[in-house]
Design an enzyme around this catalytic site. Structure first.
Site, PDB file in Angstrom:
ATOM      1  N   ASP A  70      -3.307  -7.545  -4.814  1.00 23.27           N
ATOM      2  CA  ASP A  70      -2.326  -6.590  -4.294  1.00 23.27           C
ATOM      3  C   ASP A  70      -0.992  -7.279  -4.037  1.00 23.27           C
ATOM      4  O   ASP A  70      -0.945  -8.420  -3.562  1.00 23.27           O
ATOM      5  CB  ASP A  70      -2.822  -5.956  -2.991  1.00 23.27           C
ATOM      6  CG  ASP A  70      -3.990  -5.016  -3.219  1.00 23.27           C
ATOM      7  OD1 ASP A  70      -4.198  -4.611  -4.384  1.00 23.27           O
ATOM      8  OD2 ASP A  70      -4.685  -4.689  -2.246  1.00 23.27           O
ATOM      9  N   HIS A 130      -1.468  -2.462  -6.909  1.00 22.50           N
ATOM     10  CA  HIS A 130      -2.760  -3.083  -7.239  1.00 22.50           C
ATOM     11  C   HIS A 130      -2.690  -3.480  -8.708  1.00 22.50           C
ATOM     12  O   HIS A 130      -2.511  -2.643  -9.586  1.00 22.50           O
ATOM     13  CB  HIS A 130      -3.904  -2.093  -7.002  1.00 22.50           C
ATOM     14  CG  HIS A 130      -5.240  -2.637  -7.420  1.00 22.50           C
ATOM     15  ND1 HIS A 130      -6.003  -3.443  -6.617  1.00 22.50           N
ATOM     16  CD2 HIS A 130      -5.936  -2.488  -8.590  1.00 22.50           C
ATOM     17  CE1 HIS A 130      -7.120  -3.766  -7.251  1.00 22.50           C
ATOM     18  NE2 HIS A 130      -7.092  -3.205  -8.452  1.00 22.50           N
ATOM     19  N   HIS A 159       1.848  -0.307  -2.007  1.00 23.12           N
ATOM     20  CA  HIS A 159       1.653  -1.616  -2.624  1.00 23.12           C
ATOM     21  C   HIS A 159       1.332  -1.410  -4.097  1.00 23.12           C
ATOM     22  O   HIS A 159       1.127  -0.277  -4.544  1.00 23.12           O
ATOM     23  CB  HIS A 159       0.515  -2.395  -1.947  1.00 23.12           C
ATOM     24  CG  HIS A 159      -0.860  -1.839  -2.206  1.00 23.12           C
ATOM     25  ND1 HIS A 159      -1.358  -0.723  -1.571  1.00 23.12           N
ATOM     26  CD2 HIS A 159      -1.844  -2.255  -3.054  1.00 23.12           C
ATOM     27  CE1 HIS A 159      -2.590  -0.473  -2.001  1.00 23.12           C
ATOM     28  NE2 HIS A 159      -2.904  -1.382  -2.910  1.00 23.12           N
ATOM     29  N   HIS A 197     -12.848  -7.397  -4.364  1.00 23.32           N
ATOM     30  CA  HIS A 197     -11.579  -6.889  -4.870  1.00 23.32           C
ATOM     31  C   HIS A 197     -11.411  -7.312  -6.320  1.00 23.32           C
ATOM     32  O   HIS A 197     -11.398  -8.504  -6.627  1.00 23.32           O
ATOM     33  CB  HIS A 197     -10.438  -7.451  -4.005  1.00 23.32           C
ATOM     34  CG  HIS A 197      -9.146  -6.738  -4.182  1.00 23.32           C
ATOM     35  ND1 HIS A 197      -7.927  -7.384  -4.194  1.00 23.32           N
ATOM     36  CD2 HIS A 197      -8.875  -5.428  -4.317  1.00 23.32           C
ATOM     37  CE1 HIS A 197      -6.965  -6.510  -4.347  1.00 23.32           C
ATOM     38  NE2 HIS A 197      -7.511  -5.304  -4.419  1.00 23.32           N
TER      39      HIS A 197
END
Length: 380
Positions: free
Chosen positions: A277, A354, A352, A273
């Site tokens: 988030d 990012h 959400h 990742h």
């Protein structure tokens, strides 16, 4: 493009128009897109999906294949996995199993036959209008605004200086826009003058209320006497207070992080990742963490609608999966200024934000975003 395994059912082809709408949602109809996020082509294939469904017979990656070849492979994915292979865009484009078989050429990309040409349908992508509006035959009435490609209610409200923002603009044009304020189309004509007149009435009413509660003016003689008395009084010096100086950074949203930076996973192009988030609901205000210049504001493929800001320290911050943008490319923004609203656009598992911080403008130059915020005095 997330591709969960589902049970196969009755198979059938989708129409070319529907695939065009899916591509408009996934990649803004850019069939050659390779943004470096691990998804390729107009329908955003992962390399493993492209290979599993025979795409490498045409090209090593989807972005190197023709539109017809990409749709041919997509038909096989639709047959094997169903519309949930495109979980968000299939719903918006009306993609379902069933329909007549397609007749699309799959020849080399360099010289596609004339029969490969397909018509471009009306845009189906919410939030932002994709296609350019038809040129009007007459000048639009005064006090109206004709929606153009790339517009949102937020940008229109900012440009036309609508008091009350996009909410007031939407209320005045609900019958034109419909139930979804994020879905506007080129050519729609919005009433602007009505919202401005209503705002002017509100200002007049506010002024009248303020006047009614203000203390009555003193007579000239009383004013003169009071001024003379003030001059004769010995007043202590008044200590001036300067406005507090703000320094450091700002949190992008008022929430704690969920998926951490560098969490491992095969679903990410780099194998981990590249950001962090923040689990916030659709419509939550997203703020720039520091002052800078907007270098990107629009559709970012798997990132959905995104904003990228270049800051004075040379770092770049990215805000992805937005439902609405309130800034434009090239615009200067301040730290803590709202630049958009959170959402679930692009390849997203739910609403959400990012958030990434990069040492350079491109994908792959990511650094720890929480460490960057902590260095500026922000702990989330």
């Amino acid at each position: 493009m997330a591709l969960p395994l589902v049970a196969t059912g009755s198979a059938g082809a989708a129409s070319v128009d529907v695939w065009e709408k899916v591509a408009a949602c996934e990649s803004t109809s850019n069939w050659d897109i390779n943004s470096g996020n691990g998804y390729y082509g107009g329908l955003q294939f992962k390399p493993s999906t492209w290979q599993a469904y025979g795409g490498t017979a045409y090209a090593p990656r989807a972005d190197l294949a023709t539109k017809g070849q990409q749709i041919t492979v997509a038909e096989k994915v639709l047959k094997g996995q169903g519309p949930t292979a495109w979980p968000l865009c299939s719903v918006r484009a009306g993609l379902t199993r069933g329909g007549d078989a397609l007749d699309i050429g799959t020849g080399p990309k360099a010289a596609p036959p004339r029969t490969q040409k397909v018509s471009t349908p009306a845009p189906a992508k919410p939030v932002r209008a994709k296609a350019a509006p038809a040129k009007p035959t007459a000048a639009p009435p005064k006090g109206t605004y004709t929606v153009a490609g790339g517009d949102t209610l937020s940008t229109i409200a900012d440009t036309e200086r609508v008091k009350g923002g996009w909410q007031r603009l939407y209320e005045a044009n609900r019958q034109v826009v419909g139930d979804d304020p994020d879905f506007i189309l080129p050519g729609q004509r919005l009433a602007i003058e009505g919202t401005q007149k209503r705002a002017a009435r509100d200002r007049t009413a506010d002024a009248e209320r303020a006047s009614a509660t203000a203390p009555a003016k003193k007579a000239p003689a009383a004013q003169k006497t009071e001024k003379t008395a003030q001059k004769t009084q010995q007043k202590a010096p008044r200590k001036t207070q300067s406005a507090p100086k703000t320094s450091g950074l700002f949190a992008p949203v008022e929430a704690g992080p969920s998926t951490p930076y560098r969490a491992a996973g095969a679903s990410w192009a780099k194998g981990y990742h590249t950001g962090v988030d923040f689990p916030v609901g659709t419509g939550t205000a997203v703020k720039s963490v520091a002052s800078g210049r907007v270098v990107s504001a629009g559709w970012g493929g798997a990132y959905g609608y995104q904003v990228v800001v270049q800051h004075n320290d040379g770092k770049y911050s990215q805000y992805a999966h937005l439902s609405a943008l309130t800034v434009r490319e090239g615009q200067n923004v301040g730290g803590g200024q709202r630049i958009g609203r959170s959402g679930s656009t692009g390849n997203s598992t739910g609403p959400h934000l990012h958030f990434e911080v990069r040492s350079g403008p491109g994908y792959g130059s990511d650094i720890d975003p929480l460490a960057y915020l902590r260095a500026g005095g922000v702990v989330v």
